[in-house]
Design an enzyme around this catalytic site. Structure first.
Site, PDB file in Angstrom:
ATOM      1  N   SER A   6      31.453  41.826  34.856  1.00 23.84           N
ATOM      2  CA  SER A   6      32.396  42.407  35.810  1.00 23.84           C
ATOM      3  C   SER A   6      32.403  43.923  35.856  1.00 23.84           C
ATOM      4  CB  SER A   6      33.810  41.905  35.515  1.00 23.84           C
ATOM      5  OG  SER A   6      33.956  40.558  35.918  1.00 23.84           O
TER       6      SER A   6
ATOM      7  N   LYS B  95      31.840  45.365  39.206  1.00 28.32           N
ATOM      8  CA  LYS B  95      32.928  45.554  40.174  1.00 28.32           C
ATOM      9  C   LYS B  95      33.200  47.036  40.436  1.00 28.32           C
ATOM     10  CE  LYS B  95      35.533  41.216  39.480  1.00 28.32           C
ATOM     11  NZ  LYS B  95      34.736  40.457  38.514  1.00 28.32           N
TER      12      LYS B  95
ATOM     13  N   SER C 190      40.438  41.507  37.073  1.00 26.31           N
ATOM     14  CA  SER C 190      39.016  41.236  37.306  1.00 26.31           C
ATOM     15  C   SER C 190      38.850  40.007  38.199  1.00 26.31           C
ATOM     16  CB  SER C 190      38.277  41.036  35.971  1.00 26.31           C
ATOM     17  OG  SER C 190      36.904  41.300  36.116  1.00 26.31           O
TER      18      SER C 190
END
Length: 397
Positions: free
Chosen positions: A100, A103, A158
């Protein structure tokens, strides 16, 4: 017009033509415009290839602290976010699954197009492709959310559901992936391949400690990005009105433990974000940034090999501590700045229009003018020589 001459006339004409030739050559050289050579690019104080070599790199001066001895990550880097100087790194360009932390690149790409002041009603189709078992913030179809809440769902929880919704708002999954790829290249992050914008494991998807540091550093320059990344906790809408205002809320907390201080780690002094991640393929990954005494450092850690779930935070903490202690005592081993654009091609010399001179030579216009002047001068000399000779042969009264 025909000119007939004797041998003496021929000699005079040759002399005149020789003078004309000298007149001819000078305007040609002066009339040609050539590009000035570009000044040489200053030699860089940093070997740009150094970070592409395997192993640990640091250029310590006398009195510099030793690197932490508890680092087990497959790849890591610590840099000065202000100057972009990389202070130390280990296998910085090794391509690994980012989880993640990707991101951050998603936010760099989509956040400018999707400011928090907007509102959006989530559809069932937007949630259909969220991977089973991935992290979510808890979006519900047919609910209207403020875009700022969706972004908090990305940065704090997340939430892959929030990423899918925002990506669809941004033009779709494939469009957003292509934009992210282009953004990475524009930033000089060439180790990153985007397959799934939420960072979920996908064949071929990769990034590096170097690229993640670039994304974190770039994001911190955007006030909206920096605010979301530094938020420790927030209230998230469980139900909403048509204008996106919540009818009831529940608490969400940043999954970055250096921001919250959870699980016995303690909040890192001066922490300002940025993003953590985990998947079974990537292991634990982290971008962390902190500011002390007017200096901001960014550290990236990818896949520690021992120490459990807290190891990624502990190793990032050690790198940040070392970076602050090493201020002014190490020389850079690289830079997070994108490479300089290639120099523009030299302007080609101006070429005069070509034409055919009276003597059959293919010359430029300036040369033709010079030849014409020379030709007139030669005729004048020959004519004068003929008149003088006639006067000598036929003296006047």
């Amino acid at each position: 017009m025909s000119i007939r001459s004797s041998g003496r006339r021929t000699g005079a004409g040759a002399a005149a033509l020789a003078v004309g030739a000298s007149v001819l050559l000078a305007p040609t050289a002066a009339g040609t415009t050539r590009a000035e050579p570009l000044p040489p690019r200053p030699a860089s104080a940093v070997d740009a290839s150094l970070l592409h070599r395997a192993g640990t790199h640091v250029r310590a001066r006398q009195g510099a602290p030793a690197l932490p001895d508890d680092l087990s990550a497959l790849s890591w880097l610590v840099a000065d976010a202000g100057t972009g100087a990389v202070l130390a790194a280990h296998d910085a360009h090794r391509r690994l699954p980012p989880a993640s932390t990707l991101k951050t690149l998603f936010a760099l790409t989509a956040l400018p197009h999707l400011p928090g002041s907007g509102r959006h009603t989530v559809t069932e189709a937007e949630l259909d492709e969220v991977p089973e078992g991935s992290s979510t913030v808890g979006l519900s179809a047919d609910h209207t959310y403020r875009v700022a809440d969706l972004w908090r769902g990305v940065f704090l929880s997340s939430g892959n559901d929030a990423v899918h919704v925002l990506a669809e708002m941004n033009g779709g999954w494939a469009v957003t992936s292509a934009q992210m790829q282009a953004k990475a290249r524009a930033l000089g992050a060439r180790d990153t391949t985007v397959v799934s914008p939420d960072g979920f494991d996908a064949d071929g998807q990769a990034s590096s400690a170097y690229d993640l540091a670039v994304f974190g550093r770039t994001g911190l320059a955007d006030p909206a990005f920096a605010e979301y990344a530094a938020t420790a906790d927030a209230r998230f809408p469980g139900g909403t009105n048509t204008d996106g205002s919540p009818t009831w809320t529940y608490g969400i907390e940043n999954t970055n433990r250096l921001v919250t201080g959870q699980d016995g780690l303690g909040r890192y002094p001066g922490i300002i974000g940025v993003k953590n991640g985990y998947t079974s393929r990537a292991g634990f990954t982290l971008i962390a940034a902190a500011r002390r005494d007017g200096r901001t450092l960014v550290a990236t850690v990818m896949n520690p090999q021992w120490g459990g779930a807290n190891a990624v935070y502990e190793e990032a903490r050690s790198l940040l501590d070392w970076g602050f202690a090493a201020a002014g005592r190490v020389d850079p081993v690289g830079s997070l700045d994108p490479p300089a654009p290639p120099a523009p091609p030299a302007t080609p010399p101006v070429v005069a229009a070509r034409t055919i001179a009276p003597d059959g030579l293919d010359v430029g216009t300036p040369m033709l003018y010079g030849l014409s002047a020379a030709f007139v001068a030669a005729v004048a000399v020959l004519t004068g020589a003929g008149v003088l000779r006639r006067r000598r042969n036929h003296p006047g009264p």
